[in-house]
Design a protein around this motif. Sequence first.
Motif, PDB file in Angstrom:
ATOM      1  N   PHE A  62       0.916  -1.172  -0.077  1.00  0.00           N
ATOM      2  CA  PHE A  62       0.007   0.105   0.125  1.00  0.00           C
ATOM      3  C   PHE A  62       0.732   1.255   0.007  1.00  0.00           C
ATOM      4  CE2 PHE A  62       0.966  -1.252   4.484  1.00  0.00           C
ATOM      5  CZ  PHE A  62       1.062  -0.212   5.089  1.00  0.00           C
ATOM      6  N   ASP A  63       0.343   2.342  -0.050  1.00  0.00           N
ATOM      7  CA  ASP A  63       1.150   3.711   0.017  1.00  0.00           C
ATOM      8  C   ASP A  63       2.190   3.624  -1.348  1.00  0.00           C
ATOM      9  OD1 ASP A  63      -0.489   4.424   1.942  1.00  0.00           O
ATOM     10  OD2 ASP A  63       1.079   4.299   3.653  1.00  0.00           O
ATOM     11  N   ARG A  64       1.453   3.239  -2.243  1.00  0.00           N
ATOM     12  CA  ARG A  64       2.609   2.954  -3.646  1.00  0.00           C
ATOM     13  C   ARG A  64       2.639   4.397  -4.399  1.00  0.00           C
ATOM     14  NH1 ARG A  64       1.461   0.088  -7.931  1.00  0.00           N
ATOM     15  NH2 ARG A  64       3.382  -1.122  -8.052  1.00  0.00           N
ATOM     16  N   ARG A  65       3.840   4.973  -4.584  1.00  0.00           N
ATOM     17  CA  ARG A  65       3.936   6.211  -5.296  1.00  0.00           C
ATOM     18  C   ARG A  65       5.141   5.690  -6.319  1.00  0.00           C
ATOM     19  NH1 ARG A  65       2.223  11.209  -3.980  1.00  0.00           N
ATOM     20  NH2 ARG A  65       0.563  11.237  -2.760  1.00  0.00           N
ATOM     21  N   ILE A  66       4.679   6.112  -7.613  1.00  0.00           N
ATOM     22  CA  ILE A  66       5.819   5.976  -8.593  1.00  0.00           C
ATOM     23  C   ILE A  66       6.381   7.443  -9.208  1.00  0.00           C
ATOM     24  CG2 ILE A  66       6.294   5.515 -11.026  1.00  0.00           C
ATOM     25  CD1 ILE A  66       4.441   3.070 -10.682  1.00  0.00           C
ATOM     26  N   VAL A  67       7.502   7.520  -8.961  1.00  0.00           N
ATOM     27  CA  VAL A  67       8.146   8.771  -9.223  1.00  0.00           C
ATOM     28  C   VAL A  67       9.078   8.716 -10.291  1.00  0.00           C
ATOM     29  CG1 VAL A  67       9.607  10.604  -8.129  1.00  0.00           C
ATOM     30  CG2 VAL A  67       8.214   9.271  -6.744  1.00  0.00           C
ATOM     31  N   PRO A  68       8.881   9.517 -11.384  1.00  0.00           N
ATOM     32  CA  PRO A  68       9.983   9.313 -12.506  1.00  0.00           C
ATOM     33  C   PRO A  68      11.187  10.302 -12.300  1.00  0.00           C
ATOM     34  CG  PRO A  68       8.153  10.990 -13.045  1.00  0.00           C
ATOM     35  CD  PRO A  68       7.727  10.373 -11.641  1.00  0.00           C
ATOM     36  N   LEU A  73      12.160   5.031 -13.601  1.00  0.00           N
ATOM     37  CA  LEU A  73      10.981   5.279 -12.564  1.00  0.00           C
ATOM     38  C   LEU A  73      11.424   4.653 -11.219  1.00  0.00           C
ATOM     39  CD1 LEU A  73       7.960   3.817 -14.627  1.00  0.00           C
ATOM     40  CD2 LEU A  73       8.623   6.234 -14.340  1.00  0.00           C
ATOM     41  N   TYR A  74      11.183   5.284 -10.146  1.00  0.00           N
ATOM     42  CA  TYR A  74      11.181   4.802  -8.893  1.00  0.00           C
ATOM     43  C   TYR A  74       9.909   4.460  -8.139  1.00  0.00           C
ATOM     44  CZ  TYR A  74      15.945   6.236  -9.663  1.00  0.00           C
ATOM     45  OH  TYR A  74      17.446   6.207 -10.237  1.00  0.00           O
ATOM     46  N   LEU A  75       9.818   3.377  -7.533  1.00  0.00           N
ATOM     47  CA  LEU A  75       8.491   2.943  -6.779  1.00  0.00           C
ATOM     48  C   LEU A  75       8.767   2.901  -5.227  1.00  0.00           C
ATOM     49  CD1 LEU A  75       5.796   1.533  -6.420  1.00  0.00           C
ATOM     50  CD2 LEU A  75       6.845  -0.529  -6.830  1.00  0.00           C
ATOM     51  N   ARG A  94      11.982   0.281  -5.508  1.00  0.00           N
ATOM     52  CA  ARG A  94      12.550  -0.424  -6.632  1.00  0.00           C
ATOM     53  C   ARG A  94      12.615   0.446  -7.885  1.00  0.00           C
ATOM     54  NH1 ARG A  94      12.708  -3.606  -3.104  1.00  0.00           N
ATOM     55  NH2 ARG A  94      11.785  -5.790  -3.014  1.00  0.00           N
ATOM     56  N   THR A  95      13.548   0.251  -8.465  1.00  0.00           N
ATOM     57  CA  THR A  95      13.682   1.252  -9.710  1.00  0.00           C
ATOM     58  C   THR A  95      13.710   0.294 -11.117  1.00  0.00           C
ATOM     59  OG1 THR A  95      16.366   0.327  -9.931  1.00  0.00           O
ATOM     60  CG2 THR A  95      15.484   2.263  -8.333  1.00  0.00           C
ATOM     61  N   TYR A  96      13.105   1.095 -11.909  1.00  0.00           N
ATOM     62  CA  TYR A  96      12.904   0.622 -13.404  1.00  0.00           C
ATOM     63  C   TYR A  96      13.469   1.355 -14.621  1.00  0.00           C
ATOM     64  CZ  TYR A  96      10.307  -1.020 -17.397  1.00  0.00           C
ATOM     65  OH  TYR A  96       9.961  -1.427 -18.838  1.00  0.00           O
ATOM     66  N   GLY A  97      14.329   0.916 -15.340  1.00  0.00           N
ATOM     67  CA  GLY A  97      14.659   1.795 -16.490  1.00  0.00           C
ATOM     68  C   GLY A  97      13.890   1.470 -17.761  1.00  0.00           C
ATOM     69  N   ALA A 106      16.410  -1.417  -4.786  1.00  0.00           N
ATOM     70  CA  ALA A 106      17.091  -0.393  -4.178  1.00  0.00           C
ATOM     71  C   ALA A 106      17.697  -0.721  -2.594  1.00  0.00           C
ATOM     72  CB  ALA A 106      16.632   0.950  -4.412  1.00  0.00           C
ATOM     73  N   SER A 107      18.436   0.192  -2.198  1.00  0.00           N
ATOM     74  CA  SER A 107      19.255  -0.082  -0.855  1.00  0.00           C
ATOM     75  C   SER A 107      17.877   0.162   0.157  1.00  0.00           C
ATOM     76  CB  SER A 107      20.110   0.992  -0.588  1.00  0.00           C
ATOM     77  OG  SER A 107      19.603   2.354  -0.590  1.00  0.00           O
ATOM     78  N   PRO A 108      17.960  -0.599   1.243  1.00  0.00           N
ATOM     79  CA  PRO A 108      16.932  -0.418   2.278  1.00  0.00           C
ATOM     80  C   PRO A 108      16.599   1.058   2.924  1.00  0.00           C
ATOM     81  CG  PRO A 108      18.370  -2.374   2.605  1.00  0.00           C
ATOM     82  CD  PRO A 108      19.151  -1.536   1.578  1.00  0.00           C
ATOM     83  N   THR A 109      15.756   1.218   3.197  1.00  0.00           N
ATOM     84  CA  THR A 109      15.212   2.708   3.850  1.00  0.00           C
ATOM     85  C   THR A 109      15.222   2.878   5.137  1.00  0.00           C
ATOM     86  OG1 THR A 109      13.063   2.444   3.744  1.00  0.00           O
ATOM     87  CG2 THR A 109      13.765   2.772   1.616  1.00  0.00           C
TER      88      THR A 109
END
Length: 234
Positions: A62-68, A73-75, A94-97, A106-109
Motif C-alpha cells: 500500500f502507499d505506492r508512489r511511482i516517481v519518474p 521510474l522509482y517505486l 524499486r527502480t525501473y529503467g 534499491a538499498s534499504p530505507t
Amino acid sequence: ADLPADAGRLIVAANIIGDRPEHPVLIVYHGSDESEPGPDYSYSADIGNWFALPDDGLPPSFDRRIVPSGYGLYLFSRPVLESGESGLSEVVVRTYGFGGAVWEVASPTGRTGYQAWRVAGEIILNPHTSPATGGVYVPTGDTWRDLPNEPATPRPVDLAGVYGFNEAVYEDASGWVLDQLRQTWVQIPPVDDRTSSSIGSVGRNLFIFGGDQWPTGGPGTLLGDAWLWVPPPA
C-alpha cells in the motif's frame, strides 16, 4: 488507445531520457495492490498504445508512489505486514529503467513515511510523524540522507510539499514545506478557513484556486478567487 480496464487511478508524466531525444510518457498505476492487484501501465504518444510495466515483485503493498527521475521510474511502497507482525512496515524502493525487463531492488530505507516527491533530482519521502520516518533519496547514488530537524513549535505533523531553486511540489495549501536549498522547514500560512482548494506549483511558487467555505450555521459558499504564495528568495 483506451486505458486498460484493470489500470490504476494514479497518474504521473515522465520524460524518457536516453540515446534518443526526450519524449513524454504517461504512467498510470495503483496506489495499493492489497485487494485489487493489477499491472501498472505506461503510454507513449510516439506509439499510441498502452504497455504493462513488469510486476514489481513485492508482496501485497500500500502507499505506492511511482516517481519518474532521469532514465526511469522509482517505486516507493509499503508491504502489508504478515500475520503476527506489529508496528509499521518499512518503505521499500524499486527502480525501473524504461525498456527493461524487471524492477531492480534499491538499498534499504529504514523509514516508514509515505508520499514521495521529486525536486531537483532528489526524491523526498514525507515523514508524516517525525523527520526520522522520512528522508531524502538521491537516485544517482542510491543513498539516503536525513531530513533537517523540525521546528519545536508549532510542531509539524508532516510536509505539505517541497521547493527548490526553480521548481516545487505541493500537496496541501498550507502547512510546513521543505526548503531544499537551505534544508530548513518553512511554514505556509492558511489563506483563510477555506477547504477543498485546487493547488499547483508555478515554478517554486504555490498557486491556490477556489475551494469552499462553511460558516457555522450558514450555507456553504463556492469560491472562485486565486492566491499565490511565494517562498523566501533563493
